[in-house]
Design a protein around this motif. Structure first.
Motif, PDB file in Angstrom:
ATOM      1  N   ILE A 641       0.844  -1.204   0.000  1.00 18.93           N
ATOM      2  CA  ILE A 641       0.000   0.000   0.000  1.00 18.93           C
ATOM      3  C   ILE A 641       0.880   1.256   0.000  1.00 18.93           C
ATOM      4  N   ALA A 642       2.055   1.147   0.591  1.00 19.07           N
ATOM      5  CA  ALA A 642       3.020   2.260   0.521  1.00 19.07           C
ATOM      6  C   ALA A 642       4.341   1.664   0.083  1.00 19.07           C
ATOM      7  N   SER A 643       5.145   2.462  -0.635  1.00 15.90           N
ATOM      8  CA  SER A 643       6.336   1.820  -1.187  1.00 15.90           C
ATOM      9  C   SER A 643       7.551   1.873  -0.264  1.00 15.90           C
ATOM     10  N   GLY A 644       7.415   2.462   0.905  1.00  9.80           N
ATOM     11  CA  GLY A 644       8.544   2.424   1.832  1.00  9.80           C
ATOM     12  C   GLY A 644       8.169   3.020   3.179  1.00  9.80           C
ATOM     13  N   PRO A 645       8.959   2.716   4.220  1.00  7.74           N
ATOM     14  CA  PRO A 645       8.637   3.253   5.550  1.00  7.74           C
ATOM     15  C   PRO A 645       8.669   4.776   5.603  1.00  7.74           C
ATOM     16  N   GLU A 646       9.474   5.393   4.725  1.00  6.84           N
ATOM     17  CA  GLU A 646       9.544   6.865   4.705  1.00  6.84           C
ATOM     18  C   GLU A 646       8.164   7.460   4.432  1.00  6.84           C
ATOM     19  N   HIS A 647       7.379   6.781   3.573  1.00  4.51           N
ATOM     20  CA  HIS A 647       6.046   7.290   3.232  1.00  4.51           C
ATOM     21  C   HIS A 647       5.177   7.384   4.482  1.00  4.51           C
ATOM     22  N   LEU A 648       5.237   6.338   5.300  1.00  4.72           N
ATOM     23  CA  LEU A 648       4.415   6.303   6.505  1.00  4.72           C
ATOM     24  C   LEU A 648       4.877   7.400   7.471  1.00  4.72           C
ATOM     25  N   ASP A 649       6.183   7.564   7.550  1.00  3.25           N
ATOM     26  CA  ASP A 649       6.718   8.561   8.478  1.00  3.25           C
ATOM     27  C   ASP A 649       6.380   9.982   8.036  1.00  3.25           C
ATOM     28  N   VAL A 650       6.488  10.237   6.736  1.00  3.68           N
ATOM     29  CA  VAL A 650       6.162  11.584   6.245  1.00  3.68           C
ATOM     30  C   VAL A 650       4.674  11.876   6.492  1.00  3.68           C
ATOM     31  N   ILE A 651       3.849  10.858   6.290  1.00  3.40           N
ATOM     32  CA  ILE A 651       2.404  11.031   6.534  1.00  3.40           C
ATOM     33  C   ILE A 651       2.167  11.364   8.005  1.00  3.40           C
ATOM     34  N   TYR A 652       2.803  10.616   8.880  1.00  2.00           N
ATOM     35  CA  TYR A 652       2.553  10.833  10.307  1.00  2.00           C
ATOM     36  C   TYR A 652       3.090  12.185  10.814  1.00  2.00           C
ATOM     37  N   ILE A 653       4.233  12.583  10.314  1.00  2.21           N
ATOM     38  CA  ILE A 653       4.801  13.866  10.770  1.00  2.21           C
ATOM     39  C   ILE A 653       3.960  15.036  10.259  1.00  2.21           C
ATOM     40  N   ASN A 654       3.516  14.936   9.008  1.00  2.00           N
ATOM     41  CA  ASN A 654       2.852  16.101   8.410  1.00  2.00           C
ATOM     42  C   ASN A 654       1.344  16.119   8.535  1.00  2.00           C
ATOM     43  N   GLY A 655       0.757  14.979   8.887  1.00  2.00           N
ATOM     44  CA  GLY A 655      -0.702  14.956   8.957  1.00  2.00           C
ATOM     45  C   GLY A 655      -1.265  14.581  10.309  1.00  2.00           C
ATOM     46  N   TYR A 656      -0.451  13.986  11.171  1.00  2.38           N
ATOM     47  CA  TYR A 656      -1.004  13.450  12.417  1.00  2.38           C
ATOM     48  C   TYR A 656      -0.283  13.949  13.668  1.00  2.38           C
ATOM     49  N   GLY A 657       0.535  14.966  13.514  1.00  2.00           N
ATOM     50  CA  GLY A 657       1.178  15.577  14.682  1.00  2.00           C
ATOM     51  C   GLY A 657       2.218  14.690  15.352  1.00  2.00           C
ATOM     52  N   TRP A 658       2.722  13.690  14.619  1.00  2.00           N
ATOM     53  CA  TRP A 658       3.798  12.860  15.202  1.00  2.00           C
ATOM     54  C   TRP A 658       5.029  13.759  15.384  1.00  2.00           C
ATOM     55  N   PRO A 659       5.682  13.719  16.566  1.00  2.00           N
ATOM     56  CA  PRO A 659       6.823  14.612  16.793  1.00  2.00           C
ATOM     57  C   PRO A 659       7.964  14.346  15.810  1.00  2.00           C
ATOM     58  N   LYS A 660       8.316  15.371  15.060  1.00  2.00           N
ATOM     59  CA  LYS A 660       9.315  15.209  14.001  1.00  2.00           C
ATOM     60  C   LYS A 660      10.656  14.760  14.569  1.00  2.00           C
ATOM     61  N   HIS A 661      10.977  15.209  15.778  1.00  2.00           N
ATOM     62  CA  HIS A 661      12.274  14.831  16.335  1.00  2.00           C
ATOM     63  C   HIS A 661      12.324  13.357  16.722  1.00  2.00           C
ATOM     64  N   ARG A 662      11.220  12.642  16.500  1.00  2.00           N
ATOM     65  CA  ARG A 662      11.261  11.188  16.679  1.00  2.00           C
ATOM     66  C   ARG A 662      11.166  10.485  15.325  1.00  2.00           C
ATOM     67  N   GLY A 663      11.201  11.288  14.270  1.00  2.00           N
ATOM     68  CA  GLY A 663      11.408  10.741  12.931  1.00  2.00           C
ATOM     69  C   GLY A 663      10.251  10.009  12.278  1.00  2.00           C
ATOM     70  N   GLY A 664       9.077   9.921  12.920  1.00  2.00           N
ATOM     71  CA  GLY A 664       7.970   9.150  12.346  1.00  2.00           C
ATOM     72  C   GLY A 664       7.900   7.781  12.988  1.00  2.00           C
ATOM     73  N   PRO A 665       6.733   7.131  12.920  1.00  2.00           N
ATOM     74  CA  PRO A 665       6.541   5.867  13.643  1.00  2.00           C
ATOM     75  C   PRO A 665       7.490   4.742  13.237  1.00  2.00           C
ATOM     76  N   MET A 666       7.774   4.621  11.933  1.00  2.00           N
ATOM     77  CA  MET A 666       8.599   3.495  11.502  1.00  2.00           C
ATOM     78  C   MET A 666      10.058   3.743  11.881  1.00  2.00           C
ATOM     79  N   PHE A 667      10.487   5.012  11.761  1.00  2.00           N
ATOM     80  CA  PHE A 667      11.843   5.345  12.194  1.00  2.00           C
ATOM     81  C   PHE A 667      11.961   5.091  13.709  1.00  2.00           C
ATOM     82  N   TYR A 668      10.920   5.501  14.424  1.00  2.00           N
ATOM     83  CA  TYR A 668      10.919   5.296  15.878  1.00  2.00           C
ATOM     84  C   TYR A 668      11.054   3.804  16.196  1.00  2.00           C
TER      85      TYR A 668
END
Ligand code: TC6
Length: 725
Positions: A641-668
């Motif tokens: 559904i997404a072509s890489g973990p970066e996609h999920l992280d960018v979505i979470y940082i920019n649309g769901y208020g995930w703290p950027k300094h934690r890099g997104g859920p998959m990076f976390y």
């Protein structure tokens, strides 16, 4: 590299490292060599430093910070070398001078910039500070308040503002290089002492201490758990308290702290992830490299509710002529008024005021109830109520009215794009464009391709995202797409935790301490509990269509919590009704306070269902909410559904208020370590076997089994997955 060339008296050093002349080790070495050569050549009387291809430099090579042979550390001494030159050095700033690039310019004795150039010290946004003596030189040049603002926010300023601040000596409209050479020739022989920033005192303020104390409170408040802004502040404070050399020492110490903090790595990952998602690809082989967008000369928005108004506002801001359509005059007039208020507000914020937003001109923004006005548009964004029948009716109409090539976008947060497309004759032109509320503020645009969506349609939607200054992320079609699909288990866990003994404020606090701007219950009150309730009723999970005899806390053999439905039945829709998971001062109020009614209600609920209340610690709250969200992320990746973990992280940082300094859920997850995530999910899943969201995904298990590879290698293991995934 840096190219060295000698004119009659002025040596030219040109930084060149496409595309942004980042200061890699090689560039720094060449810069140092060029300076030494100019110094040693008696015929050279002055030096001019500029950048190749109309860009001065975007600073240190960010990729270099993660390599053992870092380029950053070498820059400070080179800036000092420039400043100590006995021959005047002039910086010719075109395009951008950012981070280390601006620090190089601060080492120069004169700075001249093109009108359109932008300058800034954005290190804070990648978790660092201007560690090449910038925190010590900038306050000496433009004063502490302006320097603090630039360094702690990282904002880029235009050349005109730089001139007002005294950051540059001159701005020019024409050839910056020639102007810089003229200036260099003019200043030959003039004393350089007054031009060396390290020798200048920091301009005094009558109440420096009080000013700094107040500024620190502001910086901490805005930092939201991110270390860099506060350490940037401390470095500038050192400039006000210590001589230059000691300030530099302090700057280096603080820089090292940041460099070794996980936050800098997370923020740098986020920087590159945002750029990586532009190179989209689909499992069928369509990709950014082969698909070309079609031009959007005129667009239309259907529906002027909250989302439609925001979407109209961003299209107008992007200067795209627009038709805004509503179903009847009453809604049209209501929508038009609201849009005008938003646009007036946006115009006030923009440089040049209302003149720059041409929204009173009907040729640019037309309001109508007549579908025929959509005949000549290149793109339509439907933003009506989240109802499949209604959307299909509209798409059927659009397919008859719009010109054959028009792109038909639906703003939906969960509905099936293929089903919507089935109502048209042109399913290849139908695409999901999921905006986030408020649409004119939130940066994310989730772009969902259906089975028939053409590569041109995807490329056009991505191009639209860019025009709207949004981050477009291309994802596949499934219920909730990426963002909301990962959100479901997170919210579900939050509610289950309440059933088991927690309180809304306890859950919210843990997630806000983690760095979310707003916890799940406050968020749900803000968004309105009725939205989810309506969707659950449509899905037959609650309400009249629920078969008689369905157990209260089970659906399709899985655990279900009726708590949100029960709140809605009481009219508790959140902020809009003044009551939800919290109570508010009035309907529409914003201040959430714990509601004793809710505590009582929860306690009765537990009694009714025989749930034994237990104490739930912060670790369990955090892990159950976050790991279930991450687990869904692995399932999404495995399904393509997404072509890489970066996609999920960018979505979470920019649309769901995930703290950027934690890099997104998959990076976390990668920083926590996949074996730990898996072990915890296994533990919670054993305790709650009827909760599929806690059952570890096969892909996560596979990654652990192959030895917890780094995030950038995850997708390579997917191709080796068994077809059972
Ligand atoms: C620093 O200087 C610290 C100093 C102290 C040391 C002691 N390094 O954004 P775009 C790449 S820290 C490496 O798409 P735009 C970028 O990844 C640095 N690569 O273009 C992309 O590559 P891709 C402080 C960099 O026109 C390509 O260049 N500086 C760097 O929308 C084009 O970039 C910053 O934080 C870099 N520094 O925006 C500035 N910069 O094509 C960061 C860019 O392979 N950069 N790339 O994907 C920016 O803000 C923007 O890139 C921009 C250009 C405004 C320069």
């Amino acid at each position: 590299m840096a190219q060295y060339a000698r004119g009659s008296t002025v040596a030219v050093i040109r930084l060149c490292n496409p595309p942004v002349n980042a200061l890699s080790r090689a560039v720094l070495q060449a810069l140092e060599d060029g300076l030494k050569k100019a110094d040693a050549d008696p015929s050279v009387k002055a030096v001019m430093i500029c950048g190749e291809n109309g860009k001065f430099s975007a600073g240190a090579d960010i990729r270099g910070f993660s390599s053992p042979e870092r380029s950053g550390g070498a820059l400070g001494p080179i800036v000092s070398l420039i400043e100590s030159s006995e021959k005047p050095v002039v910086a010719a700033i075109e395009g951008v001078a950012l981070g280390g690039g601006l620090e190089v310019a601060l080492g120069c004795h004169y700075r001249i910039a093109h009108m359109k150039a932008r300058m800034g010290l954005p290190e804070v946004t990648i978790g660092l500070l201007p560690g090449a003596e910038g925190t010590q030189r900038l306050p000496r040049l433009i004063g502490v308040p302006a320097a603090l603002e630039m360094i702690t926010t990282g904002k880029h300023i235009p050349a005109t503002e730089a001139l007002k601040l005294g950051l540059v000596d001159e701005i020019v409209e024409e050839n910056t290089i020639e102007a810089a050479i003229r200036l260099a020739n003019k200043v030959i022989g003039q004393p350089l002492g007054p031009r060396r920033l390290s020798l200048k005192p920091v301009p005094k303020l009558p109440n420096m201490e009080a000013f700094l104390d107040k500024a620190l409170v502001k910086v901490k408040k805005q930092a939201w758990g991110c270390l860099a802004p506060e350490l940037c502040f401390q470095a500038v404070r050192a400039a006000t308290e210590r001589p230059f050399a000691e300030g530099v020492r302090r700057e280096r110490e603080l820089f090292q702290v940041l460099l070794s903090s996980g936050q800098a790595q997370a923020l740098q990952y986020a920087f590159f992830a945002e750029r990586a998602v532009r190179r989209w690809a689909t499992p069928s082989g369509a990709s950014w490299s082969s698909a070309a967008p079609q031009p959007v000369r005129k667009a239309a928005v259907i529906g002027l509710g909250t989302m439609g108004r925001g979407i109209v506002t961003c299209l107008v801001k992007a200067n795209i002529p627009l038709v805004a359509l509503e179903q009847d005059l009453e809604n049209l007039n209501k929508g038009r008024k609201a849009v005008m208020v938003l646009l007036e507000r946006e115009a006030m914020k923009m440089e040049g005021g209302a003149q720059t937003l041409d929204f009173h001109n009907p040729a640019r923004l037309q309001f109508t109830v007549d579908f025929d006005q959509l005949r000549d548009v290149d793109l339509v964004i439907e933003a009506v109520f989240e109802n499949m029948a209604l959307k299909k009716e509209i798409f059927h109409k659009l397919s008859k009215i719009c010109k054959p090539g028009a792109l038909l976008c639906t703003n939906t947060s969960a509905l099936n794009i293929d089903e919507i497309a089935s109502a048209t004759n042109h399913p290849q032109q139908v695409i999901g464009t999921h905006f986030f509320s408020p649409a004119h503020v939130m940066r994310l645009l989730e772009i969902i391709y259906g089975r028939h969506t053409s590569p041109t349609a995807i490329a056009t939607a991505m191009q639209l995202a860019k025009a709207l200054k949004k981050v477009g992320v291309v994802v596949g079609n499934c219920f909730g797409f990426v963002g909301n699909r990962m959100m479901f288990p997170y919210i579900q866990q939050a509610v289950f935790l309440l059933e088991e003994g927690s309180r809304p404020e306890a859950v919210d606090q843990v997630l806000e301490d983690f760095g979310f701007k707003i916890g799940p219950f406050r968020m749900s009150d803000l968004a309105g509990l009725d939205v989810g309730w309506r969707s659950r009723k449509d899905q037959g999970l609650t309400g009249p269509s629920l078969p008689a005899g369905t157990p209260a806390r089970q659906r399709h053999g899985q655990r279900y919590s009726p708590l949100p439905d029960l709140l809605c039945e009481q009219g508790r829709f959140g902020q809009k009704t003044g009551r939800g998971w919290y109570q508010y001062e009035k309907a529409g109020g914003r201040t959430a306070t714990p509601d004793p009614w809710l505590l009582n209600f929860l306690s009765q609920y537990r009694d009714t269902h025989g749930i034994k209340t237990r104490f739930i610690d912060q670790e369990e709250i955090l892990e159950r909410c976050l790991f279930s969200l991450i687990n869904e992320g692995f399932a999404i990746l495995a399904e393509g559904i997404a072509s890489g973990p970066e996609h999920l992280d960018v979505i979470y940082i920019n649309g769901y208020g995930w703290p950027k300094h934690r890099g997104g859920p998959m990076f976390y997850a990668s920083t926590v370590g996949l074996p730990r995530v898996l072990a915890k999910l296994q533990k919670y899943s054993e305790a709650h076997p009827d909760v599929p969201g806690l059952r570890p995904s096969a892909f996560l298990k596979k990654l652990v089994a192959v030895g917890n590879p780094p995030l950038k290698e995850w997708m390579s293991y997917l191709s080796q997955q068994s077809s059972k995934l």
